[in-house]
Design a protein around this motif. Structure first.
Motif, PDB file in Angstrom:
ATOM      1  N   THR A   1      15.719  11.402 -19.864  1.00 36.40           N
ATOM      2  CA  THR A   1      16.340  11.190 -19.435  1.00 36.40           C
ATOM      3  C   THR A   1      16.433  10.322 -18.037  1.00 36.40           C
ATOM      4  OG1 THR A   1      17.901  13.236 -20.257  1.00 36.40           O
ATOM      5  CG2 THR A   1      18.924  12.215 -18.379  1.00 36.40           C
ATOM      6  N   MET A   2      15.461  10.753 -17.426  1.00 35.38           N
ATOM      7  CA  MET A   2      14.849  10.019 -15.588  1.00 35.38           C
ATOM      8  C   MET A   2      14.048   8.693 -16.218  1.00 35.38           C
ATOM      9  SD  MET A   2      11.918  11.816 -13.763  1.00 35.38           S
ATOM     10  CE  MET A   2      10.357  11.802 -14.630  1.00 35.38           C
ATOM     11  N   THR A   3      13.332   8.353 -17.167  1.00 34.05           N
ATOM     12  CA  THR A   3      13.059   7.465 -17.522  1.00 34.05           C
ATOM     13  C   THR A   3      13.430   5.894 -17.593  1.00 34.05           C
ATOM     14  OG1 THR A   3      12.130   7.859 -19.935  1.00 34.05           O
ATOM     15  CG2 THR A   3      10.361   8.157 -18.355  1.00 34.05           C
ATOM     16  N   THR A   4      15.116   6.814 -18.210  1.00 30.26           N
ATOM     17  CA  THR A   4      16.211   5.581 -18.888  1.00 30.26           C
ATOM     18  C   THR A   4      16.890   5.333 -17.162  1.00 30.26           C
ATOM     19  OG1 THR A   4      16.319   7.357 -20.554  1.00 30.26           O
ATOM     20  CG2 THR A   4      18.117   5.616 -20.521  1.00 30.26           C
ATOM     21  N   GLY A   5      16.856   6.416 -16.623  1.00 26.54           N
ATOM     22  CA  GLY A   5      17.735   6.368 -15.070  1.00 26.54           C
ATOM     23  C   GLY A   5      17.200   5.387 -14.336  1.00 26.54           C
ATOM     24  N   VAL A   6      15.418   5.086 -14.215  1.00 27.70           N
ATOM     25  CA  VAL A   6      14.544   4.473 -13.810  1.00 27.70           C
ATOM     26  C   VAL A   6      14.633   2.678 -14.560  1.00 27.70           C
ATOM     27  CG1 VAL A   6      12.021   3.498 -13.315  1.00 27.70           C
ATOM     28  CG2 VAL A   6      12.964   6.479 -12.802  1.00 27.70           C
TER      29      VAL A   6
ATOM     30  N   GLN B   1       1.925   7.071  -7.161  1.00 27.93           N
ATOM     31  CA  GLN B   1       1.292   8.325  -7.072  1.00 27.93           C
ATOM     32  C   GLN B   1       1.838   9.618  -6.453  1.00 27.93           C
ATOM     33  OE1 GLN B   1      -1.765   7.535  -9.099  1.00 27.93           O
ATOM     34  NE2 GLN B   1      -0.898   5.788  -8.281  1.00 27.93           N
ATOM     35  N   ALA B   2       2.560   9.909  -5.803  1.00 28.17           N
ATOM     36  CA  ALA B   2       3.654  11.114  -4.869  1.00 28.17           C
ATOM     37  C   ALA B   2       4.357  10.891  -6.715  1.00 28.17           C
ATOM     38  CB  ALA B   2       3.715  10.555  -3.827  1.00 28.17           C
ATOM     39  N   GLY B   3       4.496  10.276  -6.129  1.00 26.54           N
ATOM     40  CA  GLY B   3       6.732  10.334  -7.387  1.00 26.54           C
ATOM     41  C   GLY B   3       6.240  11.687  -8.909  1.00 26.54           C
ATOM     42  N   PHE B   4       4.655  10.275  -9.581  1.00 28.71           N
ATOM     43  CA  PHE B   4       4.715  10.778 -10.358  1.00 28.71           C
ATOM     44  C   PHE B   4       4.063  12.867 -10.472  1.00 28.71           C
ATOM     45  CE2 PHE B   4      -0.444  11.366 -12.320  1.00 28.71           C
ATOM     46  CZ  PHE B   4      -0.175  12.182 -13.626  1.00 28.71           C
ATOM     47  N   LEU B   5       3.408  13.269  -9.249  1.00 29.33           N
ATOM     48  CA  LEU B   5       2.776  14.128  -9.275  1.00 29.33           C
ATOM     49  C   LEU B   5       3.971  15.272  -8.865  1.00 29.33           C
ATOM     50  CD1 LEU B   5      -0.115  13.598  -7.081  1.00 29.33           C
ATOM     51  CD2 LEU B   5      -0.503  14.282  -9.202  1.00 29.33           C
ATOM     52  N   LEU B   6       4.475  14.357  -8.144  1.00 30.40           N
ATOM     53  CA  LEU B   6       6.189  15.409  -7.490  1.00 30.40           C
ATOM     54  C   LEU B   6       6.877  16.082  -9.184  1.00 30.40           C
ATOM     55  CD1 LEU B   6       7.137  14.953  -4.052  1.00 30.40           C
ATOM     56  CD2 LEU B   6       5.691  16.777  -5.004  1.00 30.40           C
ATOM     57  N   THR B   7       7.141  14.769  -9.561  1.00 28.56           N
ATOM     58  CA  THR B   7       7.691  14.716 -11.293  1.00 28.56           C
ATOM     59  C   THR B   7       7.914  15.411 -12.180  1.00 28.56           C
ATOM     60  OG1 THR B   7       7.852  12.198 -11.741  1.00 28.56           O
ATOM     61  CG2 THR B   7      10.144  13.074  -9.674  1.00 28.56           C
ATOM     62  N   ARG B   8       7.183  14.812 -12.609  1.00 26.38           N
ATOM     63  CA  ARG B   8       6.131  15.723 -13.745  1.00 26.38           C
ATOM     64  C   ARG B   8       6.627  16.080 -14.548  1.00 26.38           C
ATOM     65  NH1 ARG B   8      -0.335  15.312 -13.799  1.00 26.38           N
ATOM     66  NH2 ARG B   8      -1.006  16.737 -11.842  1.00 26.38           N
ATOM     67  N   ASN B   9       6.568  17.893 -13.927  1.00 23.67           N
ATOM     68  CA  ASN B   9       6.162  19.002 -14.628  1.00 23.67           C
ATOM     69  C   ASN B   9       7.954  19.050 -13.987  1.00 23.67           C
ATOM     70  OD1 ASN B   9       7.058  21.934 -14.902  1.00 23.67           O
ATOM     71  ND2 ASN B   9       5.276  22.361 -13.673  1.00 23.67           N
ATOM     72  N   HIS B  10       9.415  19.296 -15.408  1.00 23.80           N
ATOM     73  CA  HIS B  10      10.323  19.713 -15.965  1.00 23.80           C
ATOM     74  C   HIS B  10      10.930  20.907 -14.577  1.00 23.80           C
ATOM     75  CE1 HIS B  10       9.437  21.692 -18.925  1.00 23.80           C
ATOM     76  NE2 HIS B  10      10.802  21.848 -19.714  1.00 23.80           N
TER      77      HIS B  10
ATOM     78  N   ALA C   1       0.828  -0.838  -0.179  1.00 23.49           N
ATOM     79  CA  ALA C   1       0.098   0.155   0.255  1.00 23.49           C
ATOM     80  C   ALA C   1       0.987   1.440  -0.034  1.00 23.49           C
ATOM     81  CB  ALA C   1      -0.416  -0.522   0.825  1.00 23.49           C
ATOM     82  N   ALA C   2       2.035   0.816   1.043  1.00 26.02           N
ATOM     83  CA  ALA C   2       2.716   2.415   0.370  1.00 26.02           C
ATOM     84  C   ALA C   2       3.189   2.694  -0.524  1.00 26.02           C
ATOM     85  CB  ALA C   2       4.157   2.400   2.129  1.00 26.02           C
ATOM     86  N   ALA C   3       4.031   1.325  -1.201  1.00 28.06           N
ATOM     87  CA  ALA C   3       4.185   1.817  -2.799  1.00 28.06           C
ATOM     88  C   ALA C   3       3.434   2.171  -3.937  1.00 28.06           C
ATOM     89  CB  ALA C   3       4.945   0.373  -2.951  1.00 28.06           C
ATOM     90  N   TYR C   4       2.226   1.874  -3.406  1.00 29.64           N
ATOM     91  CA  TYR C   4       1.411   2.209  -4.387  1.00 29.64           C
ATOM     92  C   TYR C   4       0.959   3.946  -4.012  1.00 29.64           C
ATOM     93  CZ  TYR C   4      -3.519   3.005  -6.637  1.00 29.64           C
ATOM     94  OH  TYR C   4      -4.090   3.763  -7.441  1.00 29.64           O
ATOM     95  N   ALA C   5       1.097   4.019  -2.616  1.00 26.84           N
ATOM     96  CA  ALA C   5       0.616   5.572  -2.753  1.00 26.84           C
ATOM     97  C   ALA C   5       1.846   6.701  -2.721  1.00 26.84           C
ATOM     98  CB  ALA C   5       0.729   6.055  -1.023  1.00 26.84           C
ATOM     99  N   ALA C   6       2.897   5.876  -2.880  1.00 27.45           N
ATOM    100  CA  ALA C   6       4.803   6.624  -3.554  1.00 27.45           C
ATOM    101  C   ALA C   6       3.990   6.363  -4.983  1.00 27.45           C
ATOM    102  CB  ALA C   6       6.055   6.035  -2.806  1.00 27.45           C
TER     103      ALA C   6
ATOM    104  N   VAL D   1       8.322   4.003 -10.387  1.00 28.33           N
ATOM    105  CA  VAL D   1       6.955   4.152 -10.955  1.00 28.33           C
ATOM    106  C   VAL D   1       6.164   5.803 -11.658  1.00 28.33           C
ATOM    107  CG1 VAL D   1       5.485   2.179 -11.297  1.00 28.33           C
ATOM    108  CG2 VAL D   1       7.545   1.148  -9.998  1.00 28.33           C
ATOM    109  N   GLY D   2       6.046   5.598 -10.436  1.00 29.66           N
ATOM    110  CA  GLY D   2       5.566   7.017 -10.283  1.00 29.66           C
ATOM    111  C   GLY D   2       6.680   8.308 -11.721  1.00 29.66           C
ATOM    112  N   MET D   3       7.661   8.216 -11.451  1.00 32.89           N
ATOM    113  CA  MET D   3       8.589   8.486 -12.434  1.00 32.89           C
ATOM    114  C   MET D   3       8.148   8.297 -13.655  1.00 32.89           C
ATOM    115  SD  MET D   3      11.842   8.951  -9.317  1.00 32.89           S
ATOM    116  CE  MET D   3      13.158   9.761 -10.821  1.00 32.89           C
ATOM    117  N   LEU D   4       8.283   6.751 -13.541  1.00 32.73           N
ATOM    118  CA  LEU D   4       7.961   5.973 -14.674  1.00 32.73           C
ATOM    119  C   LEU D   4       7.222   6.733 -15.404  1.00 32.73           C
ATOM    120  CD1 LEU D   4       9.977   4.301 -16.632  1.00 32.73           C
ATOM    121  CD2 LEU D   4       8.672   1.644 -15.922  1.00 32.73           C
ATOM    122  N   LYS D   5       5.776   7.026 -14.728  1.00 34.65           N
ATOM    123  CA  LYS D   5       4.186   7.429 -15.284  1.00 34.65           C
ATOM    124  C   LYS D   5       4.374   8.605 -15.893  1.00 34.65           C
ATOM    125  CE  LYS D   5       1.360   7.251 -12.159  1.00 34.65           C
ATOM    126  NZ  LYS D   5      -0.536   7.065 -11.526  1.00 34.65           N
TER     127      LYS D   5
END
Length: 441
Positions: free
Chosen positions: A353-358, A106-115, A99-104, A401-405
């Motif tokens: 570059t971000m998705t390549t690192g992930v 969504q947090a990674g998705f919201l925080l990293t999509r704006n370069h 559950a923590a991984a799923y929440a993380a 995975v949020g960063m990948l998304k």
């Protein structure tokens, strides 16, 4: 909807059928399921989590939901595996970390999509890396990795991975701003990334964390490749040749000048010391051979009596109880999750570059865990993403995975800027209409 016509509804049905078939195997093949209430709790939890996560996912507006469904699929597969090692029970601890991984995620998705926003926060990301390094040096003990708080333990080095990926991606645009140092033109951010990499490499070597060191090296190598391929990088062939030569020399020196404990791992004969340093790997190989293609059945194996069966050698534990075929299919699901960037390519060089690192982080960890369990490389004790037990690892993998998304649903401008641009566009379009009327008249 996918281009090949496979709708999200069908993907959800396929995911549910996968979990139901796994639960059916548990019910049919396990002879330790006399207490049907334990199995009922496990089955109800898995299906309930599926339905709840699907409902929550639809509240997030994004371009694609493929990664979300694949993440739910692999998390519940992991929950089934971890709940069947040794006996049939619901692993509450692993459920919480899932559950923590799923929440993380969504947090990674919201925080990293704006370069643009990430670029303004680079100094804070570097500060987070510095704080995590200080925590490792001050609170983990002498050359340790874990911070023990009561019955919980935290591995700060895991949280450095997404931060390092972010600084590598956020500094890619700064290649336009170069300064001359000697005979070379370099950017300040590139120097900062190199300095951070050297500090992290030194920390991992000092902590004897041979597993995380190749993972960070893979991320740094992918970042360098992305810089070489950047359209306006203008890096000379001489610089590339010098960098490659230095890298090879560093590898040779590290191989020859490695400490005794590293040399032992590189040249160990596990069968000559089956009940000593080679015990885990020997038992892992025996378990893989004992399980065969279809396995002995859930809760029917013996590896659950070996130390770190649920984390470091979890691949072998799955092979013993579920079979080599199931283990390969599980790894394939993770690989398919990583290849979603090919279905929906990133829309900017930062996101690429971000998705390549992930992807580099996941591939390196999977290779180290699987090949280490099979004695193809030295045993490093790295977790298998999403499958191994471990809170720090699960949180980090979820955020990655949020960063990948985020690379598939990026944001290029702030929402508050849109009304202003629309208004200005309307003002500019008005004179054109008047001019058009005059011409027609």
């Amino acid at each position: 909807m996918f281009k090949n016509g496979l709708s999200y509804v069908r993907v959800i049905v396929l995911m549910l059928l996968t979990h139901l078939s796994m639960l059916g195997i548990v019910l049919v093949r396990s002879t330790n399921a006399e207490n049907m209430s334990d199995f009922a709790v496990l089955a109800g939890t898995v299906i309930g989590v599926d339905v709840l996560c699907i409902a929550v996912t639809l509240f997030f507006r994004q371009m694609t939901y493929t990664l979300d469904f694949m993440l739910i699929c692999i998390l519940n597969l992991s929950l089934i595996f971890q709940s069947c090692f040794g006996s049939i029970h619901l692993s509450v601890k692993h459920l919480i970390t899932c559950a923590a991984a799923y929440a993380a995620c969504q947090a990674g998705f919201l925080l990293t999509r704006n370069h643009e926003w990430i670029r303004t926060k680079k100094k804070y990301i570097y500060a987070i890396i510095g704080v995590l390094i200080l925590c490792i040096l001050c609170f983990t003990g002498k050359r340790g990795l874990w911070i023990n708080i009561g019955s919980f333990s935290i591995q700060p080095s895991e949280f450095i991975k997404p931060c390092f990926v972010l600084v590598c991606a956020a500094s890619i645009v700064e290649l336009h701003k170069k300064i001359k140092i000697g005979f070379f033109y370099v950017s300040k951010d590139t120097l900062c990334v190199c300095a951070a990499a050297l500090v992290i490499f030194g920390l991992q070597w000092w902590c004897r964390d041979l597993g995380s060191l190749p993972t960070f090296a893979a991320v740094f190598g992918c970042a360098l490749v992305c810089r070489l391929c950047y359209p306006k990088a203008k890096i000379s062939r001489l610089g590339v040749g010098i960098a490659c030569t230095v890298g090879v020399l560093v590898l040779i020196l590290a191989w020859n000048l490695a400490p005794a404990y590293v040399q032992d791992r590189l040249h160990v004969d596990i069968w000559a010391d089956q009940y000593g340093d080679g015990y885990q790997q020997c038992q892992a190989l025996i378990g893989i051979a004992r399980g065969g293609w279809l396995g002995l059945g859930p809760a029917q194996g013996h590896l659950h009596k070996v130390f770190a069966y649920e984390s470091d050698i979890v691949f072998a534990t799955i092979c013993e109880e579920w079979g080599l075929l199931t283990a390969f299919l599980t790894v394939l699901v993770i690989l398919l999750m990583l290849t979603t960037v090919l279905m929906n390519p990133p829309k900017s060089y930062y996101h690429a570059t971000m998705t390549t690192g992930v992807v580099a982080v996941f591939i390196a960890q999977m290779a180290l865990n699987i090949f280490g369990s099979c004695n193809l490389i030295p045993f490093t004790g790295v977790t298998l993403p999403f499958i191994s037990m471990g809170g720090s690892s699960m949180l980090t993998c979820g955020f990655l995975v949020g960063m990948l998304k985020a690379g598939q649903s990026p944001i290029f401008r702030h929402k508050e800027d849109l009304p202003k641009k629309r208004k200005s566009a309307k003002k500019k379009s008005a004179p054109r209409k008047i001019a058009a009327r005059k011409v027609s008249a």
